[in-house]
Structure formats: structure tokens, C-alpha cells
Design a protein around this motif. Structure first.
Motif, PDB file in Angstrom:
ATOM      1  N   ARG A 188       0.831  -1.203   0.000  1.00  0.00           N
ATOM      2  CA  ARG A 188       0.000   0.000   0.000  1.00  0.00           C
ATOM      3  C   ARG A 188       0.871   1.260   0.000  1.00  0.00           C
ATOM      4  NH1 ARG A 188      -5.189  -1.496   1.094  1.00  0.00           N
ATOM      5  NH2 ARG A 188      -5.471  -3.548   2.082  1.00  0.00           N
ATOM      6  N   THR A 205      -1.200   6.314  -3.120  1.00  0.00           N
ATOM      7  CA  THR A 205      -2.098   6.302  -4.290  1.00  0.00           C
ATOM      8  C   THR A 205      -2.285   4.904  -4.857  1.00  0.00           C
ATOM      9  OG1 THR A 205      -0.236   6.748  -5.768  1.00  0.00           O
ATOM     10  CG2 THR A 205      -1.453   8.656  -4.904  1.00  0.00           C
ATOM     11  N   TYR A 206      -1.869   3.878  -4.105  1.00  0.00           N
ATOM     12  CA  TYR A 206      -1.994   2.540  -4.671  1.00  0.00           C
ATOM     13  C   TYR A 206      -2.138   1.485  -3.571  1.00  0.00           C
ATOM     14  CZ  TYR A 206       2.884   1.876  -3.346  1.00  0.00           C
ATOM     15  OH  TYR A 206       4.037   1.777  -2.634  1.00  0.00           O
ATOM     16  N   ALA A 207      -2.683   0.352  -3.992  1.00  0.00           N
ATOM     17  CA  ALA A 207      -2.737  -0.851  -3.164  1.00  0.00           C
ATOM     18  C   ALA A 207      -2.589  -2.017  -4.139  1.00  0.00           C
ATOM     19  CB  ALA A 207      -4.018  -0.941  -2.377  1.00  0.00           C
ATOM     20  N   THR A 208      -1.432  -2.691  -4.110  1.00  0.00           N
ATOM     21  CA  THR A 208      -1.097  -3.672  -5.134  1.00  0.00           C
ATOM     22  C   THR A 208      -0.825  -5.035  -4.500  1.00  0.00           C
ATOM     23  OG1 THR A 208      -0.083  -1.919  -6.462  1.00  0.00           O
ATOM     24  CG2 THR A 208       0.443  -4.201  -7.045  1.00  0.00           C
ATOM     25  N   TRP A 229       1.663  -7.239 -13.486  1.00  0.00           N
ATOM     26  CA  TRP A 229       1.018  -6.296 -14.393  1.00  0.00           C
ATOM     27  C   TRP A 229       1.953  -5.844 -15.509  1.00  0.00           C
ATOM     28  CZ3 TRP A 229       2.220  -5.613  -9.344  1.00  0.00           C
ATOM     29  CH2 TRP A 229       3.274  -4.716  -9.041  1.00  0.00           C
ATOM     30  N   SER A 249       9.233   1.788 -11.024  1.00  0.00           N
ATOM     31  CA  SER A 249       8.425   1.517  -9.832  1.00  0.00           C
ATOM     32  C   SER A 249       8.463   2.712  -8.888  1.00  0.00           C
ATOM     33  CB  SER A 249       8.975   0.284  -9.120  1.00  0.00           C
ATOM     34  OG  SER A 249      10.232   0.591  -8.537  1.00  0.00           O
ATOM     35  N   HIS A 250       7.800   2.533  -7.723  1.00  0.00           N
ATOM     36  CA  HIS A 250       7.856   3.554  -6.678  1.00  0.00           C
ATOM     37  C   HIS A 250       9.177   3.478  -5.905  1.00  0.00           C
ATOM     38  CE1 HIS A 250       3.506   3.449  -7.457  1.00  0.00           C
ATOM     39  NE2 HIS A 250       3.494   4.713  -6.998  1.00  0.00           N
TER      40      HIS A 250
END
Length: 456
Positions: free
Chosen positions: A389, A392-395, A414, A428-429
Motif C-alpha cells: 500500500r 495512491t496505490y494498493a497492489t 502487471w 516503480s515507486h
């Protein structure tokens, strides 16, 4: 006729007696030389030629030997007086009986030498440059780079005049060599009360400086010896040694701490710079991160003080650590690790030096400033089926292996492709994205604590 025979025999007898009046009788041996029928001068000539030395050897305290050329010091040898004494004891009229007896004599020559020439020669010899006896000499203690040292020049001091006279007498006694030490030409300064105080202090200093600890860091060592322990001895503002209530030298815990800190500066690698040989065959340096050895300085200060106070004076040990890598010492990565080459967007896993996994990856998005940092860290957890998490995301990911804060290895189902320059615009982040199969393999390979080298 009979009278003529008697007269002839008597004449012959006395003529032989006259012959031996200045010669040695038959059966005379002197210093191993057969002297029958020889004069004093003839025997002396032979004795001098066989027993006259050319050199006299002088050996000093250290065992070094020098030669004196006897001809340079007016050396002269004579057997004349002794030979004449022997001649005077024989009766020429007993010459006939001498044919049936053996007389053996050992004679010692009279040797002489020029005292002035010998003195000049002796005082120019190398051994005379040694420390000479002086009752005012006193031992003292100095500080050197290796620690404190006792300077004691009060032992085995040369007495020049005694050396000269010993050499002179030995030459006169027909000697061919002398040991100045055996002849008593060296003396020690008598120990005074002040000197004894210095010796007692030195014994206390030695007790501290004999304390030796060897710390082992793999193939490397850090040795604490007199060069270190000498600084542990406390002194006051005037440089005088400080004693405790028992009369023992006091140890400065602050200086012990400096020694431990010096060792830690060298061998505590946590957060420092690691030198690393890449898969591409280059040596690189990577600084920072959470992986490495971190010596527990407080514990080691206490350990050293405890060892010293226990009376132990030599030991080998490994330090206590607050954090410990795979290997001790500066080369702490070992041969099992994860290598992430962000420039090539490659991940490699080595186990005991063997490459078991190689895969393309995607690291942090450069365009957005989410670069994956270049650090040395380690796998600190492993989780399956985890939701990652962010703001701005939850993957969802199947395999999660965090290595540096919120940054970790995980699968990225993905993504359709990995590697190349994807990270520069669609990275990536900050995590290291991997194909699912590669993430699964890495998950099975790594353990908690496996080193990770991230570099660009």
C-alpha cells in the motif's frame, strides 16, 4: 800399550765433555724439540720460529673479535734465559750417562712489548667505542611509538684501563688471545635507591604493556599491544604517572575507549563503504545502507578492562557485535548475496559463489524521482500474498522480500516486459520489480539476512 789406550780413552772422554760444554747433552728435549748437540742460540732460534705469533686476538662483550698486529707494537720473544738455566744445570762430564737417559723440559718465553705502541693501538680499536664505565650513569624511561621503553646503560660497561692492562699482561704471558668479558673488563654501575625506583616503575609499566589482545576479523587481525596499551597508563598534567590506593598504575578508561573506537572505525562496516566485484568484472564502491558489521564498543571496552584486571596478558578473541554481517572484517559480504545492477537493470543471485539466478528487472522511476537507492542492505523479511500500500496505490504481490525501508523485491504481474530503459519513464515507486517466476525462485533462495548490493 795399555797406558796409551787409557790415555786415548781419557782424552776422548774429556774432549766429548768439552764438546758438550756449550751444547745440550744427549737425550735432551725442550718443548718437544730434540736438542742434543745444539747450542742455546740454535735451540732458541727454533723455538722462536715455531712459537712466535703474528697476531693477538681481542674478543669484546658482544663476541666481536679484532686483531693486534704484534710487529706493530714492538713484540719481542726470548727463550734465552730459560735455556741458559737448563744449560747451567747439566754437567758436561756426565755426557756418557746422558746416552742412557731422557731429559724433558718445558720452558716459557719472556715476552716484551712497547707499552706506548700497545696503548695507542688498543685505544684505537673498535671495542673502545663501547659505553665506558661511569658511576654517574642512571637508567631512565622514555616514550616511543612502540610504547614506553627502559633505557639502561648501566650494565656491561667497559673499563678501558683494565682492558689495556689485561691485554698487556696476556701478551707478556705469551698468550695469543683474550676475552675481555672473561678477563673482568666490564662492570655494572652499582644499583642505588633512585635506580631501584626506576626499575620498580618499569616493572609496573611492563605489566601493563605486556597485555596483548589479538582481535580476529576473518583473515585480518587488529592487535592491541604496547603501542596502544602504553597510552592507557594515566598521567597527571605534569606527565607523572598516577597510582591507585594499592600503589598500582591507574588505567584510563577513556584511552581504552579510544583504542576500541579506532578498531571500530576500521572494522565496523555498517553504513560505510563496501568494495564489491560486479558480475561485469568491475570493482565498485557502494556507500551507505543497513548491512554490515557494527562492533559493540561499550561491550568491548568493558571486556578489555575485565581481561586486563583478571591478570590475563595475552589472548585472541572476536569482538561483540550489535549488528553482524555474513562475514567478519571489512570484506563482510561473503559469497552468498543478491546483486542489483540498476544501470543494466539486472538482478543476480549468488550462492556460495555460484550464479543461480539472473533476471531482468525494473527499478524506481527516474522521471518521477523515485530512484532505487544505491546502498548495501539485506533481506529483513519474507512474505507471501501481500498487498503493498502507498498513498495512491494498493497492489497485490505473490512474493514480498523487503530490503531497505519500504523498498523490496516483488513480482510485478502487471508488467509485460522488464529490463532495458523502462525504469527511466515507467519505473516503480522504488521497489525492484521482477517477473513472477524469478521472484518465486529468489524467494526460495534467500534467507533473512542475505546481503543485497544495489548500485547504478
Amino acid at each position: 800399550m795399555l797406558a796409551l789406550i787409557v790415555i786415548s780413552v781419557v782424552g776422548f772422554y774429556f774432549s766429548m765433555a768439552n764438546y758438550y760444554s756449550d751444547k745440550f747433552l744427549c737425550g735432551t728435549w725442550i718443548n718437544g724439540i730434540y736438542c742434543t748437540g745444539l747450542t742455546v742460540e740454535e735451540v732458541e732460534s727454533r723455538l722462536v720460529s715455531e712459537n712466535s705469533a703474528e697476531y693477538f686476538a681481542v674478543t669484546d662483550y658482544e663476541g666481536n673479535t679484532e686483531q693486534i698486529c704484534l710487529s706493530d707494537v714492538g713484540y719481542y720473544i726470548s727463550y734465552g734465559e730459560e735455556l741458559r738455566n737448563i744449560m747451567h744445570t747439566q754437567n758436561p762430564l756426565s755426557w756418557l750417562g746422558s746416552y742412557f737417559t731422557r731429559r724433558t723440559y718445558d720452558v716459557v718465553p719472556v715476552c716484551s712489548v712497547s707499552e706506548n705502541a700497545l696503548r695507542e693501538t688498543v685505544y684505537e680499536m673498535e671495542f673502545m667505542s663501547a659505553m665506558q664505565y661511569d658511576e654517574t650513569l642512571h637508567p631512565y624511561i622514555v616514550r616511543t611509538r612502540e610504547g614506553y621503553a627502559l633505557v639502561d646503560e648501566t650494565k656491561h660497561l667497559l673499563c678501558p684501563e683494565e682492558a689495556y692492562h689485561a691485554i698487556y699482561e696476556e701478551i707478556r704471558n705469551h698468550g695469543d688471545s683474550i676475552s675481555l668479558n672473561e678477563a673482568g673488563c666490564y662492570r655494572d654501575v652499582p644499583i642505588t635507591d633512585d635506580m631501584q625506583e626506576v626499575y620498580d616503575l618499569w616493572a609496573s609499566i611492563e605489566d601493563v604493556q605486556d597485555f596483548r589482545v589479538t582481535y580476529m576479523f576473518g583473515e585480518e587481525e587488529f592487535v592491541i599491544d604496547s603501542s596502544e596499551t602504553s597510552s592507557w597508563i594515566m598521567t597527571d598534567e605534569n606527565g607523572r604517572f598516577v597510582y591507585d590506593s594499592s600503589g598500582d598504575l591507574m588505567i584510563s578508561e577513556e584511552e581504552v575507549a579510544k583504542t576500541v573506537n579506532e578498531m571500530s572505525e576500521i572494522f565496523s562496516t555498517l553504513g560505510g563503504t563496501h568494495r564489491f566485484f560486479t558480475t561485469d568484472g568491475e570493482w565498485i564502491e557502494v556507500s551507505g545502507g543497513t548491512y554490515g558489521n557494527d562492533i559493540d564498543e561499550a561491550a568491548e571496552i568493558n571486556n578489555l578492562l575485565t581481561l586486563y584486571r583478571s591478570g590475563m596478558r595475552a589472548c585472541r578473541r572476536t569482538p561483540q557485535y550489535e549488528e553482524q554481517g555474513a562475514e567478519p572484517g571489512r570484506d563482510d559480504l561473503g559469497d552468498t548475496y543478491v546483486e542489483v545492477d540498476m544501470g543494466e537493470q539486472k538482478l543476480y543471485y549468488y550462492e556460495e559463489g555460484q550464479l543461480l539466478l539472473e533476471t531482468d528487472i525494473v527499478t524506481g522511476n527516474q522521471a518521477r524521482g523515485w530512484d532505487t537507492p544505491s546502498v548495501v542492505c539485506y533481506v529483513y523479511s519474507k512474505q507471501r500474498n501481500r498487498i503493498l500500500r502507498g498513498a495512491t496505490y494498493a497492489t497485490f504481490v505473490y512474493y514480498w522480500m523487503p530490503i531497505y525501508g519500504n523498498i523490496g523485491f516483488h513480482d510485478a504481474t502487471w508488467r509485460r516486459s522488464f529490463g532495458d530503459d523502462i525504469y527511466t519513464y515507467d519505473g516503480s515507486h522504488g521497489c525492484v520489480n521482477m517477473p513472477k517466476e524469478a521472484a518465486a525462485a529468489l524467494y526460495d533462495y534467500v534467507e533473512i539476512g542475505t546481503p543485497v548490493i544495489l548500485y547504478n
